[in-house]
Design a protein around this motif. Sequence first.
Motif, PDB file in Angstrom:
ATOM      1  N   LEU A  84       0.649  -1.318  -0.060  1.00 13.45           N
ATOM      2  CA  LEU A  84       0.162  -0.031   0.038  1.00 13.45           C
ATOM      3  C   LEU A  84       0.785   1.386  -0.197  1.00 13.45           C
ATOM      4  O   LEU A  84       0.273   2.410   0.422  1.00 13.45           O
ATOM      5  N   HIS A  85       2.272   1.106  -0.292  1.00 17.39           N
ATOM      6  CA  HIS A  85       3.078   2.403  -0.455  1.00 17.39           C
ATOM      7  C   HIS A  85       4.294   1.900  -1.217  1.00 17.39           C
ATOM      8  O   HIS A  85       4.521   0.845  -1.484  1.00 17.39           O
ATOM      9  N   ASP A  86       5.213   2.948  -1.422  1.00 21.66           N
ATOM     10  CA  ASP A  86       6.325   2.945  -2.250  1.00 21.66           C
ATOM     11  C   ASP A  86       7.510   2.685  -1.320  1.00 21.66           C
ATOM     12  O   ASP A  86       8.675   2.585  -1.881  1.00 21.66           O
ATOM     13  N   ARG A  87       7.322   2.533  -0.223  1.00 21.19           N
ATOM     14  CA  ARG A  87       8.353   2.260   0.795  1.00 21.19           C
ATOM     15  C   ARG A  87       8.827   0.747   1.068  1.00 21.19           C
ATOM     16  O   ARG A  87       7.960   0.164   1.489  1.00 21.19           O
ATOM     17  N   HIS A 144       8.905  -0.353  -5.916  1.00 24.51           N
ATOM     18  CA  HIS A 144       7.658  -0.541  -6.457  1.00 24.51           C
ATOM     19  C   HIS A 144       7.833   0.254  -7.652  1.00 24.51           C
ATOM     20  O   HIS A 144       8.183   1.467  -7.909  1.00 24.51           O
ATOM     21  N   THR A 145       7.395  -0.442  -8.827  1.00 23.28           N
ATOM     22  CA  THR A 145       7.091   0.328 -10.175  1.00 23.28           C
ATOM     23  C   THR A 145       6.062  -0.141 -10.831  1.00 23.28           C
ATOM     24  O   THR A 145       5.514  -1.168 -10.505  1.00 23.28           O
ATOM     25  N   TYR A 146       5.573   0.697 -11.837  1.00 18.80           N
ATOM     26  CA  TYR A 146       4.398   0.014 -12.739  1.00 18.80           C
ATOM     27  C   TYR A 146       4.670   0.656 -13.884  1.00 18.80           C
ATOM     28  O   TYR A 146       5.465   1.256 -14.684  1.00 18.80           O
ATOM     29  N   HIS A 147       3.912  -0.265 -14.787  1.00 20.12           N
ATOM     30  CA  HIS A 147       3.810   0.367 -16.355  1.00 20.12           C
ATOM     31  C   HIS A 147       2.520   0.190 -16.803  1.00 20.12           C
ATOM     32  O   HIS A 147       1.677  -0.914 -16.668  1.00 20.12           O
ATOM     33  N   ASP A 148       1.873   1.076 -17.630  1.00 23.90           N
ATOM     34  CA  ASP A 148       0.582   1.133 -18.173  1.00 23.90           C
ATOM     35  C   ASP A 148       0.717   0.503 -19.564  1.00 23.90           C
ATOM     36  O   ASP A 148       1.536   1.191 -20.486  1.00 23.90           O
ATOM     37  N   MET A 149      -0.140  -0.463 -19.862  1.00 22.61           N
ATOM     38  CA  MET A 149       0.261  -1.026 -21.423  1.00 22.61           C
ATOM     39  C   MET A 149      -1.338  -1.243 -21.642  1.00 22.61           C
ATOM     40  O   MET A 149      -2.248  -1.722 -21.031  1.00 22.61           O
ATOM     41  N   THR A 150      -1.347  -1.217 -23.261  1.00 24.66           N
ATOM     42  CA  THR A 150      -2.722  -1.367 -23.874  1.00 24.66           C
ATOM     43  C   THR A 150      -3.109  -2.985 -23.824  1.00 24.66           C
ATOM     44  O   THR A 150      -2.274  -3.808 -23.931  1.00 24.66           O
TER      45      THR A 150
END
Length: 288
Positions: A84-87, A144-150
């Motif tokens: 629930l956080h980036d830490r 934490h990382t994320y990527h938006d993909m179609t």
Amino acid sequence: LPGGRVDRKDSSLEDTARREAFEEIGLPIDRRRVPLLCILPPFLARSHLIVTPVVVLITDPTLRPILNAPEVDTLFSHPLASFLHDRAPFPLPSSSPFLPDTALDDVATTASNTKPTVSTLQFPEQDEKYAGPPPPRINPKEYHTYHDMTWGPTKVRIHSFLTGREASGMKPIAGLTASILLEVATIGYGRRPEGFDMESPGEAGRRERIAWEMNRAQRFIDALKREGIKWDWQKEERRERERREATLAATTTTTRPRALTAGLTATNDGKGPSDTHLHRSSKPKSRL
């Protein structure tokens, strides 16, 4: 997350999950020792599978895992609140041998200096090649990382969380597993993540995305025909799309739009509308 294919002798999704957990990690099937908390709405996997998470509570300190070596080689835990956080709940290393283009969820990726392409990895349990989006590239120095993909009707946000075990070659918690644990954490703690949004802007909910796949993925279409399962998936998709568009129109001027999620039980191999599958690899996997 132990799990697997529904067996004809299973009377429910809970039975499937408990049987698979017992077979893979030795978790007792006894419902008194391991009570059920909830069954989440199904998730759509990139490999054209539908996975229904079954959440149980383990409080018995005497329970010890018994790993099924052909399927599982490592069992580890991770703090639920840390989704629930980036830490990071551990010191981040200054360097890591984990490569950003390492495959996730058994899906091949391209080299880090090339443009991402659609994977054509052959899945042993499928008679077709996977044709979904490639997994994200992961920064081994960011928790934490994320990527938006179609993916389907809209872009979809794919999350990844380091485990602190990357130096030993373990993959991060990513893709489908990360999505499931993110939802469990938001339900368990009753709040949304801090510092990032779970969904991409305007992201379709799981119900709409599953309906979208049911209308287009040949594997689903063939299974539904083979088993004589009739449902108006086009109407389902249209209804969910209109609901999403109405919600976006109503919230654009006041707050950040949120994707709709709703319960939907579907099939991907024709055994019935309550089936759930989890892709099985021929290689041993780590279980969280």
